[in-house]
Design a protein around this motif. Structure first.
Motif, PDB file in Angstrom:
ATOM      1  N   ALA A   1       0.833  -1.203   0.000  1.00 13.04           N
ATOM      2  CA  ALA A   1       0.000   0.000   0.000  1.00 13.04           C
ATOM      3  C   ALA A   1       0.866   1.252   0.000  1.00 13.04           C
ATOM      4  CB  ALA A   1      -0.909  -0.012   1.226  1.00 13.04           C
TER       5      ALA A   1
ATOM      6  N   SER B   1       1.088   3.458   2.191  1.00 13.05           N
ATOM      7  CA  SER B   1       1.669   3.655   3.522  1.00 13.05           C
ATOM      8  C   SER B   1       2.846   2.722   3.788  1.00 13.05           C
ATOM      9  CB  SER B   1       0.596   3.411   4.594  1.00 13.05           C
ATOM     10  OG  SER B   1       0.187   2.048   4.574  1.00 13.05           O
TER      11      SER B   1
ATOM     12  N   GLN C   1       1.332   2.339  -5.215  1.00  9.42           N
ATOM     13  CA  GLN C   1       1.834   3.573  -4.627  1.00  9.42           C
ATOM     14  C   GLN C   1       1.919   4.652  -5.698  1.00  9.42           C
ATOM     15  OE1 GLN C   1       5.579   2.269  -2.844  1.00  9.42           O
ATOM     16  NE2 GLN C   1       4.538   1.531  -1.017  1.00  9.42           N
TER      17      GLN C   1
ATOM     18  N   ASP D   1      -4.013   7.711  -3.773  1.00  7.25           N
ATOM     19  CA  ASP D   1      -3.407   6.863  -2.752  1.00  7.25           C
ATOM     20  C   ASP D   1      -4.371   6.512  -1.626  1.00  7.25           C
ATOM     21  OD1 ASP D   1      -1.013   6.410  -3.935  1.00  7.25           O
ATOM     22  OD2 ASP D   1       0.151   7.807  -2.701  1.00  7.25           O
TER      23      ASP D   1
ATOM     24  N   GLU E   1      -4.883   2.693  -0.745  1.00  5.63           N
ATOM     25  CA  GLU E   1      -4.677   2.178   0.617  1.00  5.63           C
ATOM     26  C   GLU E   1      -5.830   1.258   1.016  1.00  5.63           C
ATOM     27  OE1 GLU E   1      -2.213   1.784   3.872  1.00  5.63           O
ATOM     28  OE2 GLU E   1      -1.818   3.260   2.288  1.00  5.63           O
TER      29      GLU E   1
END
Length: 395
Positions: free
Chosen positions: A74, A76, A198, A342, A346
């Motif tokens: 992801a 993050s 990403q 994003d 996510e």
């Protein structure tokens, strides 16, 4: 059609779609010319499902790796592992895989010709003239009753013969094949496909690291003009510790993500593979669909030859979309919603942690059909999916 032709069919393009079509037609006893450029290898992660191996009789010796899991990364940095329960993803190198398919077509009776298609000349009531330049650059031509255009997303055959073929939407893909050292970075797994959702690596698609035995494919796709694909790969290699590995080769090409509305010209041409736009949205998977498309194109041409009715060429698209159109539609919706930014990426990776999602994803991938045996799982996925989309599910 009067007058004799050098060949019943000229297949332009020797990738999975063209080589499959040429082999199927040659096996049936038709006179086939397979015209293909020399030395071109398409950028591709090289993943093939077990169904392709079964349906197209692919020997296990062509598999350079058996991936037993995928890992989704992801924005993050959170990761989700998706193990394949009782199955695998076959990994192939496109140089050896495509050449095997071309050689098989030749062994079945197709004539191989290295060269580049230039133009098609149609004469009423006569076989068409296929003009091409051979490996020395010399202009040559042959006559044929039908032509299968399997010459890629920017198909010359399609542009010259089928209205709208030049407008096919594409993602541009680039990858670097690297040599994997004996002591690989800790984050690299030789039996796992890593997929990066990403935005800095791809603002509208994804990046990947796929194992290929002694090598690996590190790639990225994007339709955004001006986005640096090479820069994204440089960043990905640095982040994964693969920046010091030797680069074996690099490749780039447009990858279509939407089937054309028409594949034939109603006379003597039908498209297949990337030329027809049959790469799956969201996943970018193309090898299986290219080979199925090549088989359908061959079947349609075979019927046209047998009946003398050019209208049979329409059957290629009709049959393909009946079998796979719903899957393409679902994947198109997924890409449209989940690859936008994003925040959504996510949540998409978070969804991939769900056991129902993992089970149905792998079953659909390996068997190439939507799974209907577990309606309760579909219902749960729909509710969870909507919750994530609307921001109602916990992060």
């Amino acid at each position: 059609m009067t007058g004799s032709a050098d060949f019943d069919i000229v297949v332009v393009g020797g990738g999975p779609a063209g080589a499959t079509a040429a082999n199927d037609l040659a096996v049936q006893g038709h006179r086939v010319l397979l015209l293909d450029k020399a030395g071109r290898i398409k950028p591709c992660g090289g993943a093939i499902p077990p169904r392709l191996i079964r349906d197209f009789d692919i020997p296990q010796s062509l598999l350079c790796a058996h991936a037993k899991a995928a890992r989704m990364i992801a924005p993050s940095g959170k990761t989700v592992d998706m193990p394949i329960d009782g199955g695998y993803v076959g990994m192939v190198n496109r140089d050896t895989f495509d050449e095997f398919l071309r050689e098989r077509a030749a062994a079945s009776g197709a004539v191989r010709q290295t060269g580049e298609f230039e133009r098609l000349e149609n004469n009423p009531g006569q076989p068409s003239v296929v003009h091409f330049s051979d490996e020395t650059g010399q202009a040559r031509s042959v006559t044929a009753r039908y032509i299968i255009g399997a010459d890629g997303a920017r198909s010359k055959v399609g542009k010259q013969t089928i209205k709208g073929a030049e407008k096919i939407p594409c993602v541009f893909a680039y990858h670097e094949i690297i040599a994997v050292p004996e002591t690989a970075p800790e984050d690299f797994d030789p039996v796992r496909c890593d997929v990066y959702y990403q935005g800095h690596l791809s603002p509208d698609f994804y990046a990947w690291v796929f194992p290929h035995g002694g090598t690996a494919s590190i790639g990225v796709g994007s339709a955004q003009k001006g986005f640096s694909l090479r820069g994204a790969i440089k960043d990905l290699r640095a982040a994964t510790g693969l920046d010091h590995c030797d680069t074996v080769r690099t490749e780039g090409a447009p990858i279509p993500l939407k089937p054309l509305k028409r594949w034939d010209n109603g006379h003597n041409v039908v498209l297949a593979g990337d030329a027809a736009g049959v790469v799956a949205p969201s996943s970018g998977e193309g090898i299986y669909y290219a080979m199925v498309c090549g088989r359908e194109a061959a079947s349609a041409v075979r019927e046209a030859l047998a009946t003398g009715q050019a209208s049979a060429l329409k059957l290629a698209r009709k049959r393909f979309m009946k079998a796979h159109g719903k899957v393409f539609w679902v994947l198109g919706i997924m890409q449209h919603f989940w690859y936008r930014n994003d925040k959504r990426r996510e949540r998409f990776v978070q969804i991939c942690a769900d056991p129902d999602v993992q089970y149905l994803t792998w079953q659909a991938y390996m068997n190439k059909e939507l799974v209907r045996a577990r309606p309760a799982a579909h219902a749960r996925i729909f509710l969870k999916d909507m919750g994530h989309l609307l921001g109602l599910s916990p992060s």
